[in-house]
Design an enzyme around this catalytic site. Structure first.
Site, PDB file in Angstrom:
ATOM      1  N   SER A 135       0.834  -1.195   0.000  1.00  0.00           N
ATOM      2  CA  SER A 135       0.000   0.000   0.000  1.00  0.00           C
ATOM      3  C   SER A 135       0.874   1.253   0.000  1.00  0.00           C
ATOM      4  O   SER A 135       1.616   1.485  -0.948  1.00  0.00           O
ATOM      5  CB  SER A 135      -0.964  -0.058   1.193  1.00  0.00           C
ATOM      6  OG  SER A 135      -2.033   0.818   1.016  1.00  0.00           O
ATOM      7  N   ASP A 170      -9.512  -5.571  -4.785  1.00  0.00           N
ATOM      8  CA  ASP A 170      -9.097  -4.478  -3.903  1.00  0.00           C
ATOM      9  C   ASP A 170      -9.901  -3.227  -4.225  1.00  0.00           C
ATOM     10  O   ASP A 170      -9.916  -2.776  -5.372  1.00  0.00           O
ATOM     11  CB  ASP A 170      -7.599  -4.235  -4.115  1.00  0.00           C
ATOM     12  CG  ASP A 170      -6.991  -3.257  -3.125  1.00  0.00           C
ATOM     13  OD1 ASP A 170      -7.734  -2.503  -2.480  1.00  0.00           O
ATOM     14  OD2 ASP A 170      -5.755  -3.255  -3.016  1.00  0.00           O
ATOM     15  N   HIS A 174      -7.318  -6.198  -0.650  1.00  0.00           N
ATOM     16  CA  HIS A 174      -6.162  -5.337  -0.389  1.00  0.00           C
ATOM     17  C   HIS A 174      -5.100  -6.011   0.483  1.00  0.00           C
ATOM     18  O   HIS A 174      -3.920  -5.681   0.396  1.00  0.00           O
ATOM     19  CB  HIS A 174      -6.642  -4.060   0.288  1.00  0.00           C
ATOM     20  CG  HIS A 174      -5.600  -2.989   0.400  1.00  0.00           C
ATOM     21  ND1 HIS A 174      -4.992  -2.423  -0.687  1.00  0.00           N
ATOM     22  CD2 HIS A 174      -5.059  -2.378   1.499  1.00  0.00           C
ATOM     23  CE1 HIS A 174      -4.121  -1.500  -0.286  1.00  0.00           C
ATOM     24  NE2 HIS A 174      -4.143  -1.459   1.028  1.00  0.00           N
TER      25      HIS A 174
END
Length: 451
Positions: free
Chosen positions: A270, A385, A415
């Site tokens: 991320s 995601d 995710h």
């Protein structure tokens, strides 16, 4: 960016101007009394009695959060996660010379832990908010982890006031072994990147160690040293939040026995994936990058779609939620305005985060930053995601002409690279126990060993 929940962390905890004052010398109250006092403090905030709540602040915190600022802080929290529904419980931890009472609260859209830090005199000297999944589910180790194949050793990343507790997961055997540093997403993550009952970094660390790859993971600075950030918050950027500590972790591995210093990789997830090119640019000796759910465009541009999706999961966006979306859109537009400077109030910036933080990232595009890097890259994406979508994954493909860059996307993954049902994941998935898919671990291990 990491989840709607971590948006709360970013704006309220990691980057807000909290203050930690010096402890007094009076006798300490018992922990049960601290817990009860903290619970009563949160309930006072929920009733809107901000002047009464602020009476227990010490002098420094009172100057930082006078009644109107405290009201604004609580309003911002309510804007993001809804109203307080109930207080689930409270506990007390010792933090140096302070007592930290942690009140677990259920808000309309997520759980929040409110950390109320007390001096020995019983005054509140620190106030922090962090997301928590309220769930009865628990973490379960994946079947692909072979505990006999590795050892977990406690260590420390960095030195001095920002030193971070860490775990090195080292394969059993002669070595030297290739090694990976795990770099977190946004928010005050622990070394396992715990979200609800899920621990994706623990899965990755122990899964790779089971296949002969050492892994170093550490508490994020905003987790381990949240109380110290008040003194540097006005100049806090992603360098202090992410990059510096990742580089320190790489440096530690280079001097660790059993590690092949010529094969040290950085795996970012991320936000950690998004800024991984910055990390590699600062240390050309890093062997390669593993990008998991990295943003390829402008970071602030993922915020509005993320909120729109979260608000619409139940089938409609309420007028209140639409007002919040409109405010977020104005904040993003303000950030893009060339007239915006460090002096622009945080209240006008996305999520209420200081302008200095955002301006450091304005115009940053990770794939562009990565174009002239020599290191090989493995770029991975969960197709379900909703925070970092397939559109972001496609943006990385400006690197597709490079022979040492590989792309992998996975239809069933969210995710956290955990499998789920349906075309797109929903926030509630993170309250259910799962593990990083074995084929993801296999792909990472195979790619590392092929370097």
């Amino acid at each position: 960016m990491k989840t709607f929940v971590s948006v709360v962390v970013m704006s309220i905890l990691s980057l807000s101007p909290v203050v930690f004052a010096q402890a007094q010398t009076a006798a300490r109250e018992p922990s049960l009394e601290r817990a009860a006092a903290a619970r009563a403090f949160v309930e006072t905030l929920a009733r809107g009695e901000f002047a009464d709540a602020g009476k227990t602040f010490d002098e420094t915190l009172r100057a930082t959060f006078p009644t109107e600022k405290l009201q604004e802080l609580w309003k911002t929290l309510n804007t993001q996660v809804g109203a307080l529904k109930r207080v689930v419980g409270a506990r007390v931890e010792r933090v140096g010379e302070y007592d930290a009472a942690i009140v677990t609260c259920e808000f309309e859209r997520t759980g929040i832990e409110v950390k109320v830090v007390y001096t020995s005199a019983g005054q509140i000297t620190g106030l922090f908010f962090a997301p928590v999944m309220i769930t009865s589910d628990i973490y379960r180790a994946p079947a692909y982890v072979r505990a006999a194949a590795f050892q977990s050793k406690e260590t420390v990343v960095g030195a001095g006031e920002w030193a971070l507790p860490a775990t090195l997961t080292l394969p059993v055997g002669k070595g030297p072994f290739p090694a990976v540093v795990l770099v977190h997403g946004s928010g005050p993550n622990d070394r396992d990147e715990t979200i609800g009952p899920n621990k994706p970094f623990r899965d990755i660390a122990e899964g790779l160690a089971s296949q002969g790859v050492a892994v170093l993971r550490y508490e994020k600075r905003t987790k381990a040293h949240a109380a110290k950030l008040g003194s540097v918050i006005s100049k806090f950027t992603v360098k202090e939040e992410v990059t510096d500590d990742a580089l320190a972790a790489v440096a530690l591995l280079r001097k660790t026995g059993g590690i092949d210093a010529r094969r040290i990789f950085v795996l970012g997830h991320s936000l950690g994936a998004t800024v991984a090119p910055r990390i590699a640019r600062a240390d050309a000796g890093i062997t390669g990058l593993i990008i998991m759910a990295g943003v390829s465009g402008s970071i602030e541009d993922v915020l509005v779609p993320q909120f729109e999706y979260v608000f619409s999961v139940d089938g409609k966006i309420t007028p209140e939620e639409q007002a919040q979306l409109d405010a977020i859109k104005r904040q993003v537009a303000k950030l893009k305005d060339p007239q915006t400077t460090d002096a622009t109030p945080a209240s006008e910036m996305p999520l209420g985060v200081a302008a200095h933080y955002w301006l450091d990232l304005r115009g940053y595009r990770a794939p562009i930053d990565a174009r002239d890097l020599k290191q090989p890259m493995l770029i991975m994406q969960g197709e379900r995601d909703y925070q970092v979508t397939m559109r972001e994954f496609e943006g990385w493909k400006i690197l597709a002409a490079r022979k040492n860059v590989q792309f992998k996307s996975y239809p069933k993954l969210n995710h956290l690279f955990i499998e789920g049902e349906g075309p797109k994941s929903v926030p509630a998935e993170y309250a259910k126990s799962g593990n990083v898919a074995q084929y993801v671990i296999d792909d990472i291990a195979a790619w590392i060993k092929s370097r």
